[in-house]
Scaffold this motif. Structure first.
Motif, short mmCIF file in Angstrom:
data_model
loop_
_atom_site.label_atom_id
_atom_site.label_comp_id
_atom_site.label_asym_id
_atom_site.label_seq_id
_atom_site.Cartn_x
_atom_site.Cartn_y
_atom_site.Cartn_z
N ASN A 6 0.86 -1.19 0.00
CA ASN A 6 0.00 0.00 0.00
C ASN A 6 0.89 1.23 0.00
N ILE A 7 0.60 2.13 -0.87
CA ILE A 7 1.36 3.37 -0.95
C ILE A 7 0.38 4.49 -1.27
N ASP A 8 0.62 5.65 -0.71
CA ASP A 8 -0.28 6.78 -0.90
C ASP A 8 0.37 7.78 -1.85
N LEU A 9 -0.16 7.88 -3.05
CA LEU A 9 0.36 8.81 -4.04
C LEU A 9 -0.20 10.22 -3.88
N VAL A 42 -3.98 19.75 10.39
CA VAL A 42 -3.85 18.30 10.60
C VAL A 42 -5.19 17.60 10.41
N ALA A 43 -6.26 18.24 10.88
CA ALA A 43 -7.59 17.65 10.73
C ALA A 43 -7.97 17.51 9.26
N LEU A 44 -7.65 18.51 8.44
CA LEU A 44 -7.95 18.41 7.02
C LEU A 44 -7.15 17.26 6.39
N GLY A 45 -5.86 17.17 6.72
CA GLY A 45 -5.04 16.08 6.20
C GLY A 45 -5.56 14.72 6.64
N ALA A 46 -5.98 14.62 7.89
CA ALA A 46 -6.53 13.35 8.39
C ALA A 46 -7.84 13.01 7.70
N PHE A 47 -8.67 14.01 7.47
CA PHE A 47 -9.95 13.77 6.79
C PHE A 47 -9.73 13.28 5.36
N LEU A 48 -8.81 13.92 4.65
CA LEU A 48 -8.52 13.48 3.28
C LEU A 48 -7.91 12.09 3.27
N GLY A 49 -7.07 11.79 4.25
CA GLY A 49 -6.53 10.43 4.38
C GLY A 49 -7.61 9.42 4.72
N LEU A 50 -8.57 9.83 5.53
CA LEU A 50 -9.69 8.96 5.87
C LEU A 50 -10.51 8.62 4.62
N ILE A 51 -10.70 9.60 3.76
CA ILE A 51 -11.40 9.34 2.50
C ILE A 51 -10.66 8.26 1.72
N ASN A 52 -9.34 8.39 1.63
CA ASN A 52 -8.55 7.36 0.94
C ASN A 52 -8.74 6.00 1.59
N GLY A 53 -8.65 5.96 2.91
CA GLY A 53 -8.77 4.70 3.63
C GLY A 53 -10.13 4.05 3.46
N VAL A 54 -11.18 4.85 3.52
CA VAL A 54 -12.53 4.32 3.35
C VAL A 54 -12.72 3.77 1.94
N LEU A 55 -12.23 4.50 0.96
CA LEU A 55 -12.36 4.03 -0.42
C LEU A 55 -11.60 2.71 -0.63
N ALA A 57 -10.78 0.50 1.74
CA ALA A 57 -11.37 -0.56 2.57
C ALA A 57 -12.70 -1.07 2.01
N PHE A 58 -13.55 -0.17 1.57
CA PHE A 58 -14.89 -0.59 1.16
C PHE A 58 -15.01 -0.96 -0.31
N LEU A 59 -14.21 -0.34 -1.16
CA LEU A 59 -14.27 -0.68 -2.57
C LEU A 59 -13.35 -1.84 -2.93
N ALA A 63 -4.70 0.34 -3.05
CA ALA A 63 -4.43 1.71 -2.60
C ALA A 63 -3.75 2.53 -3.68
N LEU A 64 -2.91 1.90 -4.47
CA LEU A 64 -2.22 2.61 -5.55
C LEU A 64 -3.22 3.25 -6.50
N VAL A 65 -4.27 2.55 -6.84
CA VAL A 65 -5.27 3.05 -7.78
C VAL A 65 -6.10 4.16 -7.13
N ILE A 66 -6.57 3.92 -5.91
CA ILE A 66 -7.40 4.92 -5.21
C ILE A 66 -6.61 6.20 -5.00
N THR A 67 -5.39 6.09 -4.51
CA THR A 67 -4.63 7.31 -4.19
C THR A 67 -4.16 8.03 -5.45
N LEU A 68 -4.01 7.31 -6.55
CA LEU A 68 -3.72 8.00 -7.81
C LEU A 68 -4.93 8.85 -8.21
N GLY A 69 -6.12 8.30 -8.04
CA GLY A 69 -7.33 9.07 -8.35
C GLY A 69 -7.52 10.26 -7.42
#
Length: 124
Positions: A6-9, A42-55, A57-59, A63-69
């Motif tokens: 898993n990597i976050d782009l 920090v809260a904004l960064g955490a929220f945007l990271g949470l969006i990545n994590g939810v996408l 986890a649920f889809l 992670a490479l594909v989600i974080t590229l998007g």
């Protein structure tokens, strides 16, 4: 992150939005406390990271594909929001500007934060 494949782009775009929001708050909300600005950034960064994590986890998409998007989505939001505007460092409080050069026991604070992150990450 590499071991789990898993990597976050989108980190750069998240950083762009969080730092611009912080500078925007200093420029447009006179007298706002530094701690509050840091917390909001920090809260904004955490929220945007949470969006990545939810996408991820649920889809069940890598992670490479989600974080590229989200990299492109967050970058687009930044371009629309920031436009031709900018934040001058002179608009920031001197105490906030000094955070990057502070030392604790002759060791830069940035190193302490990096070490604490590495220590915390190794424990999980």
């Amino acid at each position: 992150m590499i071991i789990t494949r898993n990597i976050d782009l989108s980190v750069g775009s998240v950083l762009c939005l969080s730092t611009y929001l912080s500078g925007w708050l200093f420029a447009n909300v006179p007298g706002i406390p530094i701690a509050l600005v840091v917390l909001i950034g920090v809260a904004l960064g955490a929220f945007l990271g949470l969006i990545n994590g939810v996408l991820v986890a649920f889809l069940k998409v890598p992670a490479l594909v989600i974080t590229l998007g989200t990299l492109y989505a967050y970058r687009g939001i930044a371009i629309l929001w920031i436009g031709p505007h900018f934040i001058r460092s002179s608009w920031l409080p001197p105490e906030f500007r000094r955070l990057g050069t502070m030392s604790l026991f002759s060791i830069p604070v940035r190193c302490w934060s990096c070490w604490s992150w590495c220590w915390w990450s190794a424990g999980s």
